[in-house]
Structures are given as structure tokens and as C-alpha cells.
Design an enzyme around this catalytic site. Structure first.
Site, PDB file in Angstrom:
ATOM      1  N   THR A 292       6.838   1.062  -3.409  1.00 14.85           N
ATOM      2  CA  THR A 292       6.402   0.965  -4.804  1.00 14.85           C
ATOM      3  C   THR A 292       7.297  -0.066  -5.462  1.00 14.85           C
ATOM      4  O   THR A 292       8.505   0.141  -5.594  1.00 14.85           O
ATOM      5  CB  THR A 292       6.524   2.317  -5.518  1.00 14.85           C
ATOM      6  OG1 THR A 292       5.707   3.279  -4.835  1.00 14.85           O
ATOM      7  CG2 THR A 292       6.062   2.210  -6.965  1.00 14.85           C
TER       8      THR A 292
ATOM      9  N   LEU B 147      -1.448  -0.671 -10.104  1.00 15.33           N
ATOM     10  CA  LEU B 147      -2.137   0.613 -10.098  1.00 15.33           C
ATOM     11  C   LEU B 147      -1.226   1.730  -9.608  1.00 15.33           C
ATOM     12  O   LEU B 147      -1.295   2.860 -10.104  1.00 15.33           O
ATOM     13  CB  LEU B 147      -3.391   0.528  -9.236  1.00 15.33           C
ATOM     14  CG  LEU B 147      -4.540  -0.271  -9.854  1.00 15.33           C
ATOM     15  CD1 LEU B 147      -5.615  -0.535  -8.820  1.00 15.33           C
ATOM     16  CD2 LEU B 147      -5.122   0.450 -11.061  1.00 15.33           C
ATOM     17  N   LYS B 148      -0.351   1.428  -8.652  1.00 13.00           N
ATOM     18  CA  LYS B 148       0.544   2.464  -8.127  1.00 13.00           C
ATOM     19  C   LYS B 148       1.510   2.956  -9.196  1.00 13.00           C
ATOM     20  O   LYS B 148       1.716   4.162  -9.352  1.00 13.00           O
ATOM     21  CB  LYS B 148       1.313   1.935  -6.912  1.00 13.00           C
ATOM     22  CG  LYS B 148       2.373   2.913  -6.378  1.00 13.00           C
ATOM     23  CD  LYS B 148       1.772   4.265  -5.988  1.00 13.00           C
ATOM     24  CE  LYS B 148       2.835   5.336  -5.775  1.00 13.00           C
ATOM     25  NZ  LYS B 148       3.728   5.078  -4.665  1.00 13.00           N
ATOM     26  N   VAL B 149       2.134   2.049  -9.955  1.00 11.10           N
ATOM     27  CA  VAL B 149       3.069   2.525 -10.985  1.00 11.10           C
ATOM     28  C   VAL B 149       2.314   3.250 -12.087  1.00 11.10           C
ATOM     29  O   VAL B 149       2.852   4.175 -12.709  1.00 11.10           O
ATOM     30  CB  VAL B 149       3.965   1.394 -11.534  1.00 11.10           C
ATOM     31  CG1 VAL B 149       4.832   0.817 -10.432  1.00 11.10           C
ATOM     32  CG2 VAL B 149       3.172   0.306 -12.233  1.00 11.10           C
TER      33      VAL B 149
END
Length: 321
Positions: free
Chosen positions: A92, A166-168
Site C-alpha cells: 500500500t 483506491l486502496k488508501v
């Protein structure tokens, strides 16, 4: 393809294990020699160093705790990159950093794909975690056989940088849910409700979430060990706040969330388990937010199957007049 995996920690070790379990020829590296030795005992090859791995492998996957760690590893691998070499970043990380490193990879003739995961360590352990894949479509398709062993649901998010954003965002939402659940559970305890009943009420209602159905169980059992620490939470929600500031979005919940987690770090330690944030409210109220019958460890009971690609919804055609 000969595959390398760098970073055998809480998440990376489980992802690498999925590749090994599915017969992928795997070379591994980690600063912890014991973690490497465990993989070698299970059939992997000791990669010795990042540069050696890039020299020997077609694809090298990184799953590291910070953008700085990824940059340090890439500095060793870049001189060995070129046509036919692929870097898969499963950490991440900062979208700006993945774009910077991706440009350096492209300058060598190599290919970069970002593949952050979401769903918790228990799902990473069984190959059932979700994966966001960012990069050119041909590059994503080339590594899709590996992605299908690493995870269950794979979403191509667009060009490089989109998956990291999008991950964070998802980690921000998960942290919002965690803090809100802590407040909900503590308030119900103060109001005299049974917490096991409260858990079920949330689970079957519009108030439920993935975080509730996983982390609330660890809070109530007293384990509070989700294999995700407060420093990682602070990194992720800080990256989300950065995106908002870059876009000129005046967030209100996000700064408060950062303050709450920072207070948790001051109280319990920078690398305290994130679920220990419940203890701020336990300390403030004198209440014990626990209940019998909940597990101390999360176990994924979904059978392992080959992953598949999730397709974006397409617009519904307008009805004929």
C-alpha cells in the site's frame, strides 16, 4: 515464469505462501532470515538480494511496509530491469511514488503493475483476498495467472496509480468503520445491552460492514490482534488525506480520524494493533467491551478457488422510446 517475492511479513508472507502452495516456482527475500528459511524449507529458493532476484526472475513482487522501503528495494533492482522484466508492487503506497518508480521502470524497457490487496490477513492466507490491479491492460493480462493464485477477486482499476488511490480509500473507510464500531459497542454497553446480542443486531442490519463481521469479533474476544498496526493505519489514512488536499476536497471526518489514531499511538505505542483503539473508550468509561463466544483469531472458511476478474458495470442502454 520465474517469480520472485520480496517482503514476507504479515501480508506478504501469506501472499507468497499462496503462490508456493499453487506450484509457482518462487524465489524469496526478506530482511528476516528466519522468514526466508521457512519458505526455503517449503520449497522456495533463497533470493539472496533484490538485485539477484531481478537478474534471475521474469517477475518480482514487492510487498513492503512503506513507500521508502519500496524505493530502497527498487534502487537495487532497477539496474537489472529491462525488456521482459516485470515489477509487481503489492504494497500500500503513495500513488505519486508508484508513478515515479513506474516511469523509471518504463525507461529500462521493463513493465510496472501495482496490485494492492484488500480483505485482511486471514483472506491473504487462503488466496481469497481482493486485488486492485493498476497498469496498462496488456501488462495486467500478462500477470493475471499470478493474480488468480494470489487473490479471489481482481479488479483492473485503470492506468498505473489508480489502484493505489483506491486502496488508501478503502483503508480510510475501514478505519472509519472501526472507530464508529468502537463508539457503537461502548455506547450499547453503557446503555445496558448485551454485547453478543449487539454484535448480532449490527451484523443482520443496515449497520453491518466487513469490518464489523471481522474486527468486532476480535475486539469482543479481547484478542485485538488483527495483524495490522496503528503505524500502518496512520500511513494509509495520511495518504488518503493527501489525495483530498491535492484535489481541494475539504474533508471533515478524515482529520478527526487522524487525531483519534494518533492519540491511540501515544497511549499504546506506534505499532500497537489497530483494534486496540477501543481501549481509548474503555479507559474513558471504565467499561469492558468484551463478550464470550468470539474467536481470538480470524479464520477464512471460504474454500480456496482460482481467482477471477471483476468487471466494471456498464451503462444500461436507454430504453427505446
Amino acid at each position: 515464469m520465474q517469480t520472485g517475492f520480496i517482503g514476507l511479513g504479515n501480508v506478504g508472507g501469506k501472499l507468497a505462501g499462496s503462490l508456493l502452495r499453487n506450484g509457482i516456482s518462487l524465489m524469496v527475500h526478506d530482511l528476516d532470515a528466519d522468514l526466508v528459511a521457512d519458505f526455503v524449507a517449503r520449497g522456495a529458493t533463497d533470493g539472496a538480494a533484490p538485485a539477484d532476484m531481478m537478474r534471475a526472475c521474469d517477475v518480482v513482487i514487492t510487498c513492503l511496509p512503506s513507500p521508502a522501503a519500496s524505493a530502497a528495494v527498487m534502487a537495487q533492482m532497477l539496474p537489472l530491469m529491462g525488456p521482459g522484466k516485470t515489477w509487481m508492487e503489492m504494497s500500500t503506497t503513495d500513488a505519486d511514488e508508484i508513478l515515479r518508480l513506474g516511469a523509471e521502470v518504463a525507461a529500462t524497457g521493463g513493465v510496472a503493475v501495482e496490485c494492492p490487496v484488500s480483505g485482511g490477513c486471514h483472506r491473504a492466507d487462503t488466496g481469497n483476498i481482493s486485488i486492485f490491479a493498476g497498469g496498462p491492460r496488456p501488462a495486467v493480462e500478462a500477470v493475471m495467472p499470478l493474480l488468480k493464485h494470489l487473490g479471489r477477486r481482481i479488479l483492473h482499476t485503470g492506468e498505473l496509480g489508480t489502484a493505489s488511490k483506491l486502496k488508501v480509500m478503502t483503508n480510510y473507510l475501514a478505519t472509519v468503520h472501526l472507530v464508529a464500531l468502537c463508539e457503537a459497542l461502548t455506547t450499547m454497553k453503557a446503555a445496558g445491552l448485551d454485547l453478543a446480542t449487539t454484535y448480532e443486531a449490527i451484523r443482520i442490519s443496515s449497520g453491518t460492514s466487513f469490518v464489523h463481521e471481522t474486527e468486532s469479533q476480535l475486539i469482543l474476544s479481547g484478542s485485538r490482534d488483527v495483524n495490522f498496526t496503528m503505524d500502518l493505519i496512520m500511513k494509509d489514512i495520511g495518504l488518503f488525506q493527501k489525495l483530498a488536499e491535492q484535489g481541494g476536497v475539504p474533508l471533515e471526518v478524515s482529520p478527526l480520524l487522524i487525531d483519534i489514531m494518533a492519540d491511540g499511538q501515544r497511549r499504546y505505542g506506534a505499532r500497537a494493533q489497530s483494534d486496540r483503539i477501543i481501549e481509548r473508550l474503555e479507559d474513558a468509561t471504565g467499561l469492558s467491551i468484551r463478550a464470550d463466544g468470539f474467536p481470538t483469531v480470524l479464520v477464512d472458511d471460504e474454500p480456496e478457488e482460482e481467482g477471477y476478474e471483476v468487471r466494471r458495470r456498464t451503462p444500461v442502454a436507454a430504453a427505446a422510446e
